[in-house]
Design an enzyme around this catalytic site. Structure first.
Site, PDB file in Angstrom:
ATOM      1  N   SER A 144     -49.919 -93.444 -18.799  1.00  0.00           N
ATOM      2  CA  SER A 144     -49.861 -93.517 -17.556  1.00  0.00           C
ATOM      3  C   SER A 144     -48.178 -93.624 -17.039  1.00  0.00           C
ATOM      4  O   SER A 144     -47.724 -92.463 -17.193  1.00  0.00           O
ATOM      5  CB  SER A 144     -50.224 -95.253 -17.335  1.00  0.00           C
ATOM      6  OG  SER A 144     -50.266 -95.367 -15.910  1.00  0.00           O
ATOM      7  N   ASP A 202     -58.528 -89.212 -12.290  1.00  0.00           N
ATOM      8  CA  ASP A 202     -58.009 -90.302 -12.802  1.00  0.00           C
ATOM      9  C   ASP A 202     -58.254 -91.725 -12.115  1.00  0.00           C
ATOM     10  O   ASP A 202     -57.877 -91.639 -10.782  1.00  0.00           O
ATOM     11  CB  ASP A 202     -56.449 -90.023 -12.809  1.00  0.00           C
ATOM     12  CG  ASP A 202     -55.466 -90.950 -13.530  1.00  0.00           C
ATOM     13  OD1 ASP A 202     -55.359 -90.678 -14.742  1.00  0.00           O
ATOM     14  OD2 ASP A 202     -55.346 -91.984 -12.758  1.00  0.00           O
ATOM     15  N   HIS A 230     -58.553 -93.753 -17.285  1.00  0.00           N
ATOM     16  CA  HIS A 230     -57.331 -93.569 -17.160  1.00  0.00           C
ATOM     17  C   HIS A 230     -56.598 -94.127 -18.609  1.00  0.00           C
ATOM     18  O   HIS A 230     -56.936 -95.296 -19.116  1.00  0.00           O
ATOM     19  CB  HIS A 230     -56.619 -94.675 -16.219  1.00  0.00           C
ATOM     20  CG  HIS A 230     -55.160 -94.555 -16.044  1.00  0.00           C
ATOM     21  ND1 HIS A 230     -54.498 -93.525 -15.168  1.00  0.00           N
ATOM     22  CD2 HIS A 230     -54.143 -95.443 -16.070  1.00  0.00           C
ATOM     23  CE1 HIS A 230     -53.235 -93.851 -15.210  1.00  0.00           C
ATOM     24  NE2 HIS A 230     -53.197 -94.932 -15.663  1.00  0.00           N
TER      25      HIS A 230
END
Length: 423
Positions: A192, A288, A355
């Site tokens: 991330s 995502d 994610h």
């Protein structure tokens, strides 16, 4: 013909993100969701926090001025001289108000960091869970600056220290002194906001080592796109603009980008990856989950909740919403097109609403991990051999896909798997 949305049922991170940017408590809850899930494995190795002593003398401190830290588990045997540095993720802060709140959490202060963290997925110490990294020196660098380890400024009035770049440099110096300077091979990874950081710092990481050291980078869920949201606005661009301006990130962005584009554009990885010299692997979901919730259809762009049902259950998406997702998927693929043409790079863009897949055991190395199935022959080559019909039953989990790239290059630099998105 109704647009088709490609689903992946391996992992679904669809939780309400009401007020993600505005409601600070909600944002922190959302950011912790991944980490809590990633820890859900049987008896994971718990690794203690190490604070970097003396970092404050270099100005390398968290938002509140406390010492930065990392979790390290030493390698052994064949992995004693191999290092994996994983950069923690957890969003950003783009205003004084956001950052003041953030310094009261583990994302901005060592006071609130967990004293131990579970090492799972790519950090696992179990051969059956992480066959090729389990005995490496594995490090998780904690994220407490709010700008993907790239800011360098401060706000005296609010007593905020934006020192991400200094934290990065000081942590690397500390680890080099603890043996990383003798590494035979090294991998910089991140998830991330940490995945974005692994892109931003990839070439810097390469420059730490002599040319004889084999160095690569992995960005997991770090391909944040400069996309238009459901209202026609630019939610993430506005967010990034605040981060770059507030924390003076521009001074640490690649000149290859800033000489051509504005600093905010150069914080978007789509404008960076093609110019990275160090071999890199991109792992990302085409849909995502974080970007769907917080960038494409955040509450600010959908005040009447038109997208609420679709975001909570994709079976409830209508044809126009499905097409919106498909357009985002296509933008993701276009963003990596030039990057994918390099024989030294690799990528795995799957059709999941997900994610951060490298930290989770169920997506990193498990029986039901995301797989390349009967179309595997269309998307990779091995030692330049042609695919045969017998390969139609071949499958690999996400970990194996990455390892084909990482270790074929480590051993045979000119022979490399090239993985692209599966329809």
């Amino acid at each position: 013909m109704k647009p088709m949305l490609y689903f992946c049922f391996v992992i679904v991170l669809i939780r309400s993100a009401s007020g993600f940017f505005e409601d600070l408590d909600a944002r922190e809850t959302s950011l912790s969701y991944l980490e809590n899930d990633a820890a859900a494995t049987s008896e994971p190795l718990m690794v203690p926090l190490t604070l970097i002593q003396g970092a404050d003398s270099k100005g390398a401190v968290c938002l509140d001025g406390t010492l930065p830290g990392y979790h390290i588990h030493r390698g052994s045997g064949s992995g004693a001289n191999s290092w994996l540095i994983h950069l923690e993720g957890g969003g950003w802060c783009n205003t004084i108000r956001n950052c003041v709140y953030r310094k009261t959490t583990r994302r901005g202060s060592a006071k609130f960091m967990e004293k131990q963290l579970p090492f799972t997925g790519i950090l696992s110490n179990k051969a059956e869970e992480n066959p090729d990294f389990f005995n490496w020196n594995r490090v998780k660098l904690r994220y407490c600056d709010g700008a993907s380890f790239s800011g360098d400024s401060q706000n005296e009035g609010a007593q905020l220290y934006f020192r991400g770049q200094r934290i990065w440099l000081t942590a690397m110096q500390d680890l080099m002194a603890k043996g990383m300077q003798n590494a035979d091979q090294a991998l910089l990874s991140g998830c991330s906001a940490g995945g974005l950081a692994s892109i931003l710092h990839c070439d810097e990481f390469r420059d730490l080592f002599p040319k004889t050291t084999k160095v690569k980078c992995l960005s997991d869920a770090g391909m944040f796109l400069d996309a238009v949201d459901v209202s026609g606005g630019h939610t993430l661009r506005n967010m990034f603009a605040g981060v770059v301006s507030l924390q003076e990130v521009q001074k640490n962005l690649p000149i290859t980008c800033t000489s051509q584009l504005d600093p905010t554009s150069c914080f978007f990885p789509q404008n960076l990856v093609a110019n990275i010299k160090t071999p890199m692997f991109l792992l990302n979901a085409a849909y995502d989950a974080w970007q769907v919730q917080a960038s494409l259809a955040p509450p600010t762009a959908d005040p009447h909740g038109y997208w609420s049902d679709c975001k909570s259950d994709h079976a409830h998406c209508n044809s126009s919403q499905i097409q919106f997702f498909q357009d985002f998927r296509n933008q993701m693929l276009n963003a990596v097109e030039v990057f994918s043409k390099s024989n030294e790079n690799g990528l795995f863009i799957n059709s999941c609403f997900a994610h951060c897949q490298s930290e989770r055991q169920d997506t990193w190395y498990a029986d039901d991990s995301p797989r390349i199935g009967d179309k595997v022959c269309h998307f990779y080559h091995y030692f330049k051999q042609q695919c045969h019909k017998t390969y139609n039953r071949v499958f690999m989990n996400l970990f194996a896909v990455f390892l084909k790239w990482a270790f074929i290059y480590f051993i045979l630099p000119k022979n490399l798997y090239k993985i692209v998105e599966l329809p």
